[in-house]
Motif scaffolding. Structure first.
Motif, short mmCIF file in Angstrom:
data_model
loop_
_atom_site.label_atom_id
_atom_site.label_comp_id
_atom_site.label_asym_id
_atom_site.label_seq_id
_atom_site.Cartn_x
_atom_site.Cartn_y
_atom_site.Cartn_z
N GLY A 149 5.96 12.33 9.12
CA GLY A 149 6.55 11.76 8.78
C GLY A 149 7.33 12.33 7.27
N LYS A 150 8.38 11.66 6.49
CA LYS A 150 9.15 13.16 5.04
C LYS A 150 7.93 12.05 4.17
N PRO A 151 7.61 12.88 3.04
CA PRO A 151 7.49 12.78 1.90
C PRO A 151 8.69 11.83 1.59
N SER A 164 -2.40 7.57 -11.40
CA SER A 164 -1.04 8.50 -11.86
C SER A 164 -0.04 8.23 -10.65
N ASP A 165 -0.54 8.08 -9.41
CA ASP A 165 0.50 7.35 -8.57
C ASP A 165 1.24 5.93 -9.44
N LEU A 166 0.15 5.32 -9.59
CA LEU A 166 0.43 3.85 -9.38
C LEU A 166 1.59 4.20 -10.72
N LYS A 167 0.81 5.37 -12.00
CA LYS A 167 1.82 5.28 -13.33
C LYS A 167 3.02 5.80 -13.21
N LYS A 168 3.84 6.47 -11.95
CA LYS A 168 4.44 7.23 -11.48
C LYS A 168 5.66 6.23 -11.34
N LEU A 169 5.05 5.22 -10.21
CA LEU A 169 6.00 4.61 -9.68
C LEU A 169 6.46 3.60 -10.56
N ILE A 170 5.61 3.15 -11.85
CA ILE A 170 5.80 2.43 -12.89
C ILE A 170 7.35 2.43 -13.68
N GLU A 171 6.86 3.91 -14.18
CA GLU A 171 7.58 4.92 -14.99
C GLU A 171 9.18 5.34 -13.57
N ASP A 194 0.83 -1.21 0.05
CA ASP A 194 0.07 -0.04 0.03
C ASP A 194 0.96 1.34 -0.49
N PHE A 195 0.45 2.07 -1.06
CA PHE A 195 0.94 4.05 -0.58
C PHE A 195 0.54 4.47 -1.45
N LYS A 196 0.87 6.24 -1.14
CA LYS A 196 0.18 7.08 -2.49
C LYS A 196 1.12 7.86 -2.48
N LEU A 197 1.75 8.40 -3.10
CA LEU A 197 3.25 9.71 -3.68
C LEU A 197 2.36 10.76 -2.79
N ASP A 198 2.62 11.08 -1.90
CA ASP A 198 1.67 12.45 -1.39
C ASP A 198 3.48 12.88 -1.03
N LEU A 199 2.89 14.74 -1.51
CA LEU A 199 4.12 15.13 -1.37
C LEU A 199 4.33 15.92 -0.08
N THR A 200 3.21 16.51 0.72
CA THR A 200 3.01 16.64 2.04
C THR A 200 2.55 16.06 3.12
N PRO A 216 -8.76 8.09 -11.43
CA PRO A 216 -7.88 9.35 -12.40
C PRO A 216 -6.85 9.98 -11.63
N GLY A 217 -6.03 10.28 -12.44
CA GLY A 217 -5.20 11.18 -11.63
C GLY A 217 -4.41 11.17 -9.96
N PHE A 218 -3.90 12.37 -9.16
CA PHE A 218 -3.24 11.30 -8.64
C PHE A 218 -4.44 11.58 -7.02
N THR A 219 -4.23 10.60 -6.25
CA THR A 219 -4.57 10.99 -5.16
C THR A 219 -4.32 11.91 -3.98
N PRO A 220 -5.37 13.11 -3.72
CA PRO A 220 -4.99 14.26 -2.81
C PRO A 220 -4.39 13.73 -1.24
N PRO A 221 -3.47 15.20 -1.29
CA PRO A 221 -2.61 14.75 -0.35
C PRO A 221 -3.43 15.04 1.41
N GLU A 222 -2.81 13.48 1.94
CA GLU A 222 -3.40 13.83 3.25
C GLU A 222 -3.60 15.43 4.16
N SER A 223 -2.99 16.26 4.09
CA SER A 223 -2.72 17.05 4.53
C SER A 223 -4.25 18.59 3.76
N LYS A 224 -5.07 17.85 2.57
CA LYS A 224 -6.04 18.50 2.21
C LYS A 224 -6.53 18.76 3.10
N LEU A 225 -6.94 17.68 4.69
CA LEU A 225 -8.54 17.49 5.23
C LEU A 225 -8.25 18.38 6.40
N GLN A 226 -7.33 18.89 6.25
CA GLN A 226 -7.11 20.28 7.12
C GLN A 226 -8.81 21.48 7.12
#
Ligand SMILES: [Zn+2]
Length: 550
Positions: free
Chosen positions: A168-170, A367-374, A158-164, A197-207
């Motif tokens: 922990g760290k990105p 998009s997260d999944l594709k990014k990892l493949i790339e 399990d993962f997503k590419l959360d930049l913020t 579609p797209g990237f999963t939004p970051p967790e910080s969006k919930l603030q």
């Protein structure tokens, strides 16, 4: 020719029940050891665990367990599996191990835990394992870079590419790209949200969401989420602190997780920010936030008890309940019933259907999944951690990136994937992976459940309760009917059966005000009758409850 096998002992095509075996001629490495959740027809079953019969004759080959992260569908089966396989080391991040330790200590034993972190390298027979810390809905989730005699396997649980990330760290995408440059043989990747579609939004969006919701709340502010989602609670606590609200932890799983996070300094808040339930009674409603367990509407959870009127906390006018959660498939009815009931009692509810930004997933979208493949550029792709439709969606997105169909492997349950160093793949070997159910009586497979029933029947007899209910009101229509065989001599037990009928009425009376589902009522009736007959007779007959809805 050298080869590496991959087997899923919880079954390929499953979201939960994660347990993967990497096997060479000499050695075995196990990744994760999680539980699964029973489906509706498995009444009386508490949880599912992986089928380890494949390992029975190979125990001496196993070099250890690696835990990718601390979710129960990745660590929860350790107490059942570990004792059967001998004294093996369990590797994981600090937070994953803290949770695994807690789980094992509930069963009264420990294990040989060894902490790992990004940059650390393990040598386990034919395997060398490195770790990359990624973002997910729980701190310190790890991806595994497993070097084998035929090449590198990148195990992306399990993962997503959360930049913020909130905690922990990105994810260090440079580090992932470097692994890609070394040449990766196979990428086993999370695929749960491949359809999105797209990237999963970051967790910080919930603030912002918490800020908005708390501003319009005049009474107590309730937040319910998955109990393991510490970063979600962190944001709810921060917003509460800002709005001068004290925080009350309600429910065992929420208390345990947050207290552990405070103890190990994953969360840093002053002790006086938190109140016990009894202390909170002296504070005005508008100065309280309650973090409550039971976001999936689980029977017996704190939120369910509150709504059912069985908790010292009651829903009051002005209260707002924020469901910051996804509905786990199968739980929708339970959650919706809970929401209805909260509203009937005067509470306001914010939930995903009306407030779409109230929850973000911990799993990467396409998009997260594709990014990892790339970044990884593997020879082969193996979607894991999703149902077959998610695997198919993953396959489509990989084909869109130019992958040939025969390089994307969609195994069936029980299929063993055997990779050869020359790039050939053999899927012909199949191992039986059964559904192992765990209930109050112990561990068994489907066959054992039948045997257990037969044993009870032969020794204790059977009681059948037939109940006719008005489906709108849950009112009993006529008297309940009780039939027994091989249990008590009916002529001498009239009083016992009469009392049992009273017991049935008591249970039904309780459910009338709860307006819950029939399957829960059925389970509850069964449990009460089992207890009742055991108290009265010291015996445990097989009990069947049959409800006829009119
Ligand atoms: Zn997870």
């Amino acid at each position: 020719m050298k080869s590496v096998k991959i087997i899923s002992l919880g079954g390929f095509g499953q979201v939960t029940n994660n347990m993967f075996v990497y096997e060479t001629e000499k050695d075995i490495l196990i990744v994760d050891c999680g539980i699964g959740f029973p489906t509706e027809e498995m009444r009386g079953v508490d949880l599912l665990i992986p089928d380890i019969s494949y390992l029975a004759s190979k125990k001496e080959k196993i070099r250890g367990f690696i835990i990718s992260h601390g979710h129960y569908d990745h660590i929860g089966a350790l107490p059942y599996v570990l004792p059967q396989l001998g004294k093996l080391p369990v590797f994981g991040s600090k937070w994953a191990l803290a949770l695994a330790k807690e789980k094992l200590s509930e069963f009264g034993f420990g294990a040989n835990f060894q902490e790992i972190s990004e940059g650390k390298k393990l040598f386990l027979g034919d395997f060398q394992v490195e770790f990359i810390q990624v973002t997910h809905s729980i701190p310190e989730t790890m991806h595994l870079v497993i070097s084998t005699p035929i090449g590198i396997f990148y195990h992306a649980a399990d993962f997503k590419l959360d930049l913020t990330p909130v905690m922990g760290k990105p994810t260090d995408q440079n580090l992932i790209s470097q692994v890609g440059k070394r040449g990766v043989f196979c990428l086993a990747s999370d695929c749960l949200r491949a359809e999105r579609p797209g990237f999963t939004p970051p967790e910080s969006k919930l603030q912002d969401m918490f800020e908005r919701e708390i501003k319009t709340c005049s009474g107590r502010f309730f937040v319910t989420a998955m109990s393991s989602d510490i970063s979600r609670f962190k944001q709810a606590i921060e917003v509460s602190q800002k709005h001068k609200r004290k925080v009350v932890l309600v429910g065992r799983s929420v208390e345990k997780n947050i207290e552990l996070a405070l103890k190990l300094s994953y969360l840093k808040f002053p002790q006086n920010l938190f109140l016990l339930i009894k202390e909170a009674k002296r504070f005005p409603s508008s100065s309280l936030t309650l973090l409550v367990a039971g976001s999936q509407g689980q029977i017996g959870s704190a939120l369910e008890k509150i709504v059912a009127g069985e908790h010292e906390i009651k829903i009051e006018k002005g209260d707002k309940i924020v469901f910051s959660t996804d509905y786990i498939p199968g739980n929708e009815v339970a959650i919706y019933t809970l929401i209805d009931e909260i509203m009937r009692q005067g509470g306001e509810v914010s939930y995903p259907d009306v407030t779409s930004d109230i929850h973000v997933s911990g799993h990467g979208s396409s998009s997260d999944l594709k990014k990892l493949i790339e970044m990884i550029k593997p020879k082969f792709l193996l979607p894991i951690g999703g149902n077959f439709r998610h695997m198919v969606a993953y396959k489509k997105l990989a084909q869109g990136l130019g992958f040939e169909e025969n390089k994307i492997i969609l195994p069936d349950n029980g299929q063993i994937i055997k990779f050869f160093e020359d790039g050939k793949v053999d899927l012909s070997e199949v191992v039986e992976v059964k559904t192992i159910m765990v209930d109050a009586l112990g561990v068994g497979d489907v066959g054992n459940v039948v045997l257990r029933d037969r044993k009870i029947l032969s020794q204790e007899g059977i009681v059948v309760a037939i109940i006719v209910l008005d489906q709108a009101t849950f009112e009993l229509v006529g008297e309940p009917e009780i039939v027994t065989r091989g249990f008590v001599y009916v002529k001498e037990s009239e009083r016992l059966l009469k009392e049992a009928k009273v017991e049935i009425k008591k249970v039904l009376a309780k459910w009338r005000t709860r307006r819950r589902e029939f399957r829960f009522v059925l389970g509850d009736l069964q449990e009460h009758l089992e207890k009742f007959f055991f108290q009265k007779t010291g015996r445990r007959p097989l009990i069947l409850t049959q409800v006829i809805k009119v």
